[in-house]
Design a protein around this motif. Sequence first.
Motif, PDB file in Angstrom:
ATOM      1  N   ASP A   1       1.199  -0.612  -0.421  1.00 36.66           N
ATOM      2  CA  ASP A   1       0.658   0.190   0.078  1.00 36.66           C
ATOM      3  C   ASP A   1       0.650   1.299   0.002  1.00 36.66           C
ATOM      4  O   ASP A   1       0.198   2.032   0.239  1.00 36.66           O
ATOM      5  N   GLY A   2       2.229   1.227   0.129  1.00 30.92           N
ATOM      6  CA  GLY A   2       3.166   2.814  -0.626  1.00 30.92           C
ATOM      7  C   GLY A   2       3.494   3.096   1.467  1.00 30.92           C
ATOM      8  O   GLY A   2       3.709   3.915   1.620  1.00 30.92           O
ATOM      9  N   ARG A   3       2.769   2.592   2.045  1.00 29.50           N
ATOM     10  CA  ARG A   3       2.642   3.527   3.448  1.00 29.50           C
ATOM     11  C   ARG A   3       4.057   3.156   3.896  1.00 29.50           C
ATOM     12  O   ARG A   3       4.281   4.553   4.554  1.00 29.50           O
ATOM     13  N   LEU A   4       5.431   2.455   3.731  1.00 29.62           N
ATOM     14  CA  LEU A   4       6.101   2.996   4.889  1.00 29.62           C
ATOM     15  C   LEU A   4       6.295   3.777   3.376  1.00 29.62           C
ATOM     16  O   LEU A   4       7.957   4.337   3.896  1.00 29.62           O
ATOM     17  N   ALA A   5       6.732   3.392   2.677  1.00 33.21           N
ATOM     18  CA  ALA A   5       7.913   4.302   1.296  1.00 33.21           C
ATOM     19  C   ALA A   5       7.251   5.911   1.870  1.00 33.21           C
ATOM     20  O   ALA A   5       7.682   6.312   1.649  1.00 33.21           O
ATOM     21  N   ARG A   6       5.912   5.515   1.791  1.00 32.42           N
ATOM     22  CA  ARG A   6       5.555   7.677   1.961  1.00 32.42           C
ATOM     23  C   ARG A   6       6.362   8.519   3.436  1.00 32.42           C
ATOM     24  O   ARG A   6       6.484   9.349   3.402  1.00 32.42           O
ATOM     25  N   ALA A   7       6.225   6.947   4.276  1.00 31.47           N
ATOM     26  CA  ALA A   7       6.106   7.533   6.125  1.00 31.47           C
ATOM     27  C   ALA A   7       7.485   8.222   5.862  1.00 31.47           C
ATOM     28  O   ALA A   7       8.107   8.630   6.575  1.00 31.47           O
ATOM     29  N   TYR A   8       8.408   7.580   5.153  1.00 30.32           N
ATOM     30  CA  TYR A   8       9.990   7.942   5.011  1.00 30.32           C
ATOM     31  C   TYR A   8      10.210   8.479   4.136  1.00 30.32           C
ATOM     32  O   TYR A   8      11.510   8.982   3.497  1.00 30.32           O
ATOM     33  N   GLY A   9       9.627   8.669   2.863  1.00 27.10           N
ATOM     34  CA  GLY A   9       9.971   9.886   2.184  1.00 27.10           C
ATOM     35  C   GLY A   9      10.400   9.206   1.179  1.00 27.10           C
ATOM     36  O   GLY A   9      10.559   9.830   0.408  1.00 27.10           O
ATOM     37  N   VAL A  10      10.019   7.621  -0.118  1.00 25.73           N
ATOM     38  CA  VAL A  10      10.632   7.840  -0.731  1.00 25.73           C
ATOM     39  C   VAL A  10       9.851   7.643  -1.815  1.00 25.73           C
ATOM     40  O   VAL A  10       8.477   7.539  -1.761  1.00 25.73           O
ATOM     41  N   ARG A  11      10.520   7.601  -3.296  1.00 23.94           N
ATOM     42  CA  ARG A  11       9.673   7.935  -4.165  1.00 23.94           C
ATOM     43  C   ARG A  11       9.261   6.592  -4.644  1.00 23.94           C
ATOM     44  O   ARG A  11      10.075   6.025  -4.881  1.00 23.94           O
ATOM     45  N   SER A  12       7.880   7.121  -5.490  1.00 18.56           N
ATOM     46  CA  SER A  12       6.953   5.429  -5.795  1.00 18.56           C
ATOM     47  C   SER A  12       7.146   5.995  -7.123  1.00 18.56           C
ATOM     48  O   SER A  12       6.395   7.414  -7.695  1.00 18.56           O
ATOM     49  N   LEU A  13       7.105   5.345  -8.102  1.00 20.90           N
ATOM     50  CA  LEU A  13       6.433   5.805  -9.411  1.00 20.90           C
ATOM     51  C   LEU A  13       5.820   4.308 -10.286  1.00 20.90           C
ATOM     52  O   LEU A  13       6.812   3.679 -10.246  1.00 20.90           O
ATOM     53  N   PHE A  14       4.651   4.169 -10.235  1.00 21.37           N
ATOM     54  CA  PHE A  14       3.950   2.694 -11.242  1.00 21.37           C
ATOM     55  C   PHE A  14       4.570   1.529  -9.996  1.00 21.37           C
ATOM     56  O   PHE A  14       4.772   1.027 -10.663  1.00 21.37           O
ATOM     57  N   GLY A  15       4.991   2.094  -8.298  1.00 26.82           N
ATOM     58  CA  GLY A  15       5.531   0.740  -7.668  1.00 26.82           C
ATOM     59  C   GLY A  15       6.692   0.462  -7.513  1.00 26.82           C
ATOM     60  O   GLY A  15       6.878  -0.694  -7.292  1.00 26.82           O
ATOM     61  N   PHE A  16       8.006   1.396  -8.412  1.00 29.84           N
ATOM     62  CA  PHE A  16       9.243   1.273  -8.249  1.00 29.84           C
ATOM     63  C   PHE A  16       9.578   2.030  -7.414  1.00 29.84           C
ATOM     64  O   PHE A  16       9.769   3.196  -7.981  1.00 29.84           O
ATOM     65  N   TYR A  17       9.600   1.503  -6.176  1.00 31.07           N
ATOM     66  CA  TYR A  17      10.857   2.694  -5.255  1.00 31.07           C
ATOM     67  C   TYR A  17      12.228   3.189  -6.115  1.00 31.07           C
ATOM     68  O   TYR A  17      12.270   2.709  -6.403  1.00 31.07           O
ATOM     69  N   SER A  18      12.665   4.575  -5.323  1.00 25.84           N
ATOM     70  CA  SER A  18      14.105   4.920  -5.369  1.00 25.84           C
ATOM     71  C   SER A  18      14.571   4.037  -4.449  1.00 25.84           C
ATOM     72  O   SER A  18      13.946   3.118  -3.268  1.00 25.84           O
ATOM     73  N   ARG A  19      15.473   4.342  -4.443  1.00 26.34           N
ATOM     74  CA  ARG A  19      16.528   3.522  -3.717  1.00 26.34           C
ATOM     75  C   ARG A  19      17.021   4.277  -2.691  1.00 26.34           C
ATOM     76  O   ARG A  19      18.177   5.271  -2.735  1.00 26.34           O
ATOM     77  N   ASP A  20      16.442   4.168  -1.709  1.00 24.81           N
ATOM     78  CA  ASP A  20      16.567   5.203  -0.674  1.00 24.81           C
ATOM     79  C   ASP A  20      16.711   4.071   0.310  1.00 24.81           C
ATOM     80  O   ASP A  20      16.416   2.925   0.783  1.00 24.81           O
ATOM     81  N   THR A  21      17.814   4.408   1.128  1.00 23.84           N
ATOM     82  CA  THR A  21      18.608   3.934   2.792  1.00 23.84           C
ATOM     83  C   THR A  21      17.961   4.669   3.807  1.00 23.84           C
ATOM     84  O   THR A  21      18.514   5.632   4.541  1.00 23.84           O
ATOM     85  N   VAL A  22      17.142   3.817   4.515  1.00 23.93           N
ATOM     86  CA  VAL A  22      17.149   5.048   6.255  1.00 23.93           C
ATOM     87  C   VAL A  22      17.505   4.321   7.524  1.00 23.93           C
ATOM     88  O   VAL A  22      17.385   2.852   7.808  1.00 23.93           O
ATOM     89  N   LEU A  23      18.391   4.828   7.966  1.00 24.69           N
ATOM     90  CA  LEU A  23      19.105   4.253   9.796  1.00 24.69           C
ATOM     91  C   LEU A  23      18.243   4.946  10.736  1.00 24.69           C
ATOM     92  O   LEU A  23      18.206   6.431  10.764  1.00 24.69           O
ATOM     93  N   ILE A  24      17.544   3.821  11.103  1.00 26.01           N
ATOM     94  CA  ILE A  24      16.871   4.381  12.338  1.00 26.01           C
ATOM     95  C   ILE A  24      17.695   4.001  14.005  1.00 26.01           C
ATOM     96  O   ILE A  24      18.226   3.070  14.092  1.00 26.01           O
ATOM     97  N   HIS A  25      17.903   5.310  14.995  1.00 29.49           N
ATOM     98  CA  HIS A  25      18.156   5.219  15.906  1.00 29.49           C
ATOM     99  C   HIS A  25      17.487   4.181  16.890  1.00 29.49           C
ATOM    100  O   HIS A  25      15.787   4.518  16.707  1.00 29.49           O
TER     101      HIS A  25
END
Length: 160
Positions: free
Chosen positions: A106-130
């Motif tokens: 549903d793209g919930r995580l991608a939206r929450a972490y500011g990851v772009r999505s185009l036609f269901g393909f996410y941008s290649r981003d990495t997030v480190l959580i403390h």
Amino acid sequence: MHPVVLLLWGFLRARALAPGDKAPLLQAQDSYGRPVDLRGTWAVLWFYPKAHSPGCTFQAKRYSELYEEFRRLGVQVYGVSHDPASEQCAFLERLALQGGMIPDRDGRLARAYGVRSLFGFYSRDTVLIHPEGRIERVWRGVNPLKDADTVLAYLKGRLR
């Protein structure tokens, strides 16, 4: 407004997270249906476009090769994509990968972490959580050949 314009506008306007921001620790399940809890631990979420594609395969294999080093540092590592759980399971099993995957249909995580999505393909981003539940570092548009090594080197420098 034309649907394609709306789609592209949504892709370009993804909210950027910055170090120190509160991490959106949304409830999720891994590709095998097990709950994922990122509270109180270091966590890496590496977002990728598509299971089985060449760049994603290399990136996944490298995270798998380094998995024990991440684990020794007390870091959870999850790949996140729009792929269905069954596709992620096949990806994990075909390549005998260590680590986990989170299907984000549903793209919930991608939206929450500011990851772009185009036609269901996410941008290649990495997030480190403390472990305190905040964003430690965000890498946008990562190189799949170097991502896992970059994140591991950062963590080794930060935790030692």
